[in-house]
Design a protein around this motif. Structure first.
Motif, short mmCIF file in Angstrom:
data_model
loop_
_atom_site.label_atom_id
_atom_site.label_comp_id
_atom_site.label_asym_id
_atom_site.label_seq_id
_atom_site.Cartn_x
_atom_site.Cartn_y
_atom_site.Cartn_z
N HIS A 1 -12.57 7.06 -2.39
CA HIS A 1 -11.66 7.31 -1.28
C HIS A 1 -10.91 6.02 -1.00
CE1 HIS A 1 -13.82 11.06 -0.69
NE2 HIS A 1 -14.92 10.35 -0.84
N PHE A 2 -9.59 6.11 -1.05
CA PHE A 2 -8.76 4.92 -0.97
C PHE A 2 -8.20 4.70 0.42
CE2 PHE A 2 -8.20 3.58 -5.40
CZ PHE A 2 -8.75 4.65 -6.07
N GLY A 3 -8.03 3.42 0.75
CA GLY A 3 -7.28 3.06 1.94
C GLY A 3 -5.79 3.20 1.69
N ASP A 4 -5.01 2.93 2.74
CA ASP A 4 -3.56 3.09 2.64
C ASP A 4 -2.90 1.98 1.83
OD1 ASP A 4 -3.24 4.43 6.01
OD2 ASP A 4 -3.61 5.42 4.08
N GLY A 5 -3.62 0.91 1.56
CA GLY A 5 -3.10 -0.16 0.71
C GLY A 5 -2.32 -1.22 1.45
N THR A 6 -2.20 -2.37 0.79
CA THR A 6 -1.37 -3.48 1.30
C THR A 6 -0.35 -3.83 0.23
OG1 THR A 6 -3.14 -4.46 2.63
CG2 THR A 6 -1.35 -5.92 1.96
N ARG A 7 0.92 -3.82 0.61
CA ARG A 7 1.99 -4.23 -0.31
C ARG A 7 2.22 -5.71 -0.12
NH1 ARG A 7 3.70 0.12 -2.73
NH2 ARG A 7 3.45 2.11 -1.67
N LEU A 8 1.90 -6.48 -1.15
CA LEU A 8 2.00 -7.93 -1.09
C LEU A 8 3.17 -8.40 -1.93
CD1 LEU A 8 0.82 -10.72 -0.36
CD2 LEU A 8 -0.61 -10.54 -2.41
N SER A 9 4.07 -9.14 -1.30
CA SER A 9 5.20 -9.74 -2.00
C SER A 9 5.05 -11.25 -1.91
CB SER A 9 6.52 -9.32 -1.36
OG SER A 9 6.69 -7.92 -1.45
N ILE A 10 5.22 -11.90 -3.05
CA ILE A 10 5.12 -13.35 -3.11
C ILE A 10 6.52 -13.92 -3.36
CG2 ILE A 10 3.94 -15.32 -4.18
CD1 ILE A 10 2.09 -13.27 -2.88
N LEU A 11 6.94 -14.84 -2.51
CA LEU A 11 8.28 -15.41 -2.64
C LEU A 11 8.23 -16.84 -3.16
CD1 LEU A 11 9.81 -14.07 0.69
CD2 LEU A 11 9.84 -13.02 -1.58
N SER B 1 -5.80 -13.43 2.65
CA SER B 1 -7.02 -12.74 3.07
C SER B 1 -6.65 -11.31 3.43
CB SER B 1 -7.67 -13.44 4.26
OG SER B 1 -8.85 -12.75 4.65
N LEU B 2 -7.17 -10.36 2.66
CA LEU B 2 -6.97 -8.94 2.94
C LEU B 2 -8.33 -8.35 3.30
CD1 LEU B 2 -4.67 -7.82 -0.02
CD2 LEU B 2 -4.01 -8.62 2.26
N SER C 1 1.79 -10.59 -6.80
CA SER C 1 2.51 -9.52 -6.10
C SER C 1 2.01 -8.16 -6.57
CB SER C 1 4.01 -9.61 -6.37
OG SER C 1 4.56 -10.75 -5.76
N GLY C 2 1.98 -7.20 -5.64
CA GLY C 2 1.56 -5.86 -6.03
C GLY C 2 1.05 -5.08 -4.84
N PHE C 3 0.52 -3.93 -5.16
CA PHE C 3 -0.02 -3.02 -4.16
C PHE C 3 -1.55 -3.09 -4.28
CE2 PHE C 3 -0.03 0.05 -1.09
CZ PHE C 3 -0.33 1.35 -1.46
N TYR C 4 -2.21 -3.57 -3.23
CA TYR C 4 -3.65 -3.77 -3.26
C TYR C 4 -4.33 -2.62 -2.52
CZ TYR C 4 -2.96 -8.37 -5.21
OH TYR C 4 -2.60 -9.39 -6.06
N LEU C 5 -5.25 -2.02 -3.23
CA LEU C 5 -5.94 -0.85 -2.69
C LEU C 5 -7.43 -1.11 -2.61
CD1 LEU C 5 -3.97 1.69 -4.83
CD2 LEU C 5 -4.11 1.85 -2.34
N CYS C 6 -8.00 -0.76 -1.48
CA CYS C 6 -9.44 -0.80 -1.30
C CYS C 6 -9.95 0.64 -1.38
CB CYS C 6 -9.78 -1.40 0.07
SG CYS C 6 -11.54 -1.53 0.42
N ALA D 1 -0.57 -3.68 6.30
CA ALA D 1 0.08 -2.70 5.43
C ALA D 1 1.06 -3.38 4.49
CB ALA D 1 0.81 -1.64 6.27
N THR D 2 1.76 -4.37 4.99
CA THR D 2 2.67 -5.16 4.15
C THR D 2 2.49 -6.63 4.48
OG1 THR D 2 4.46 -4.96 5.75
CG2 THR D 2 4.39 -3.32 4.01
N LEU D 3 2.78 -7.45 3.47
CA LEU D 3 2.61 -8.89 3.65
C LEU D 3 3.56 -9.61 2.72
CD1 LEU D 3 0.81 -10.95 5.14
CD2 LEU D 3 -0.78 -10.84 3.21
N VAL D 4 4.26 -10.58 3.26
CA VAL D 4 5.13 -11.43 2.47
C VAL D 4 4.63 -12.86 2.60
CG1 VAL D 4 7.49 -12.23 2.08
CG2 VAL D 4 7.09 -9.90 2.90
N GLN D 5 4.30 -13.46 1.45
CA GLN D 5 3.69 -14.78 1.46
C GLN D 5 4.42 -15.70 0.48
OE1 GLN D 5 1.59 -14.66 4.27
NE2 GLN D 5 0.04 -15.75 3.06
N PRO D 6 4.50 -16.99 0.80
CA PRO D 6 5.09 -17.94 -0.16
C PRO D 6 4.09 -18.29 -1.25
CG PRO D 6 4.47 -19.07 1.86
CD PRO D 6 4.21 -17.62 2.10
N VAL D 7 4.62 -18.65 -2.40
CA VAL D 7 3.78 -19.14 -3.49
C VAL D 7 2.95 -20.32 -3.01
CG1 VAL D 7 3.81 -20.30 -5.73
CG2 VAL D 7 5.32 -18.36 -5.33
#
Lengths: 112, 111
Positions: free
Chosen positions: A102-112, A20-21, A86-91, A9-15
């Motif tokens: 029909h959309f999934g709940d999405g993944t909020r991806l933040s890149i640090l 993999s979603l 970075s962004g909100f990824y929707l399948c 649902a959420t993901l924080v990743q370094p540059v």
């Protein structure tokens, strides 16, 4: 009934790290599958879509890729993430191109 | 390529006021769909219009598809706080496996 699952649902990743979603659909066969990205407060940008196993259409050239290893599984990947990823990824899925999506709940991806 | 323009980008209304968002396509559409995305949520399908000049209603929501099948509108009568969210139109040109989404209209409702 059909359901669509996306994780995480959420993901924080370094540059520079990989990504993999995963998205899976249940209760239907041979769906069309879609990956969208939504920047904060913005519209939906279609990234990839697939009409069958191993068939991927790319809409926007970038450092992301998609794969469909199984009929109801759609994976979004990157080898090296950029800040701009970075962004909100929707399948999403539908039965055919002109049918409601029909959309999934999405993944909020933040890149640090 | 096909473009779908949506206006306005933002709309602030007092509860009880009406609201309308407009959608225009650069090409003729085989159908148009409307979605609603609540804050923090994902888009949810509302309705699909297929026929030229079609009008459909869902309670306080009225959807129209233009005669030329290049424009559409969503009208909400007497808005409520539950109507808050972003409304997207999405068009299908026909023969395509994808939809082209408008950028959405973000509706806020002051109680």
């Amino acid at each position: 009934s059909q359901t669509i699952h996306q994780w995480p649902a959420t993901l924080v990743q370094p540059v520079g790290s990989p990504l993999s979603l995963e998205c899976t659909v249940e209760g239907t066969s041979n769906p069309n599958l879609y990956w969208y990205r939504q920047a904060a407060g913005r519209g939906l940008q279609l990234l990839f879509y697939s009409v069958g196993i191993g068939q991927i259409s790319s809409e926007v050239p970038q450092n992301l890729s998609a794969s469909r290893p199984q009929d109801r599984q759609f994976i979004l990947s990157s080898k090296k993430l950029l800040l701009s990823d970075s962004g909100f990824y929707l399948c999403a899925w539908n039965a055919r191109g002109n049918q409601p999506q029909h959309f999934g709940d999405g993944t909020r991806l933040s890149i640090l | 390529g096909q473009q779908v323009m949506q206006i306005p980008q933002y709309q602030h209304v007092q509860e009880g006021e009406d609201f309308t968002t407009y959608c225009n396509s650069s090409t003729t559409l085989s159908n148009i769909q409307w979605y609603k995305q609540r804050p923090g949520g994902h888009p949810v399908f509302l309705i699909q219009l297929v026929k030229s000049g079609e009008v459909k209603k869902q309670k306080r929501l009225t959807f129209q598809f233009g005669e030329a099948k290049k424009n559409s509108s969503l009208h909400i009568t007497a808005t409520q706080t539950t109507d808050v969210g972003t409304y997207f139109c999405a068009g299908d040109q026909g023969g395509s496996e994808k939809l082209v989404f408008g950028k959405g209209t973000k509706l806020t409702v002051n109680p």
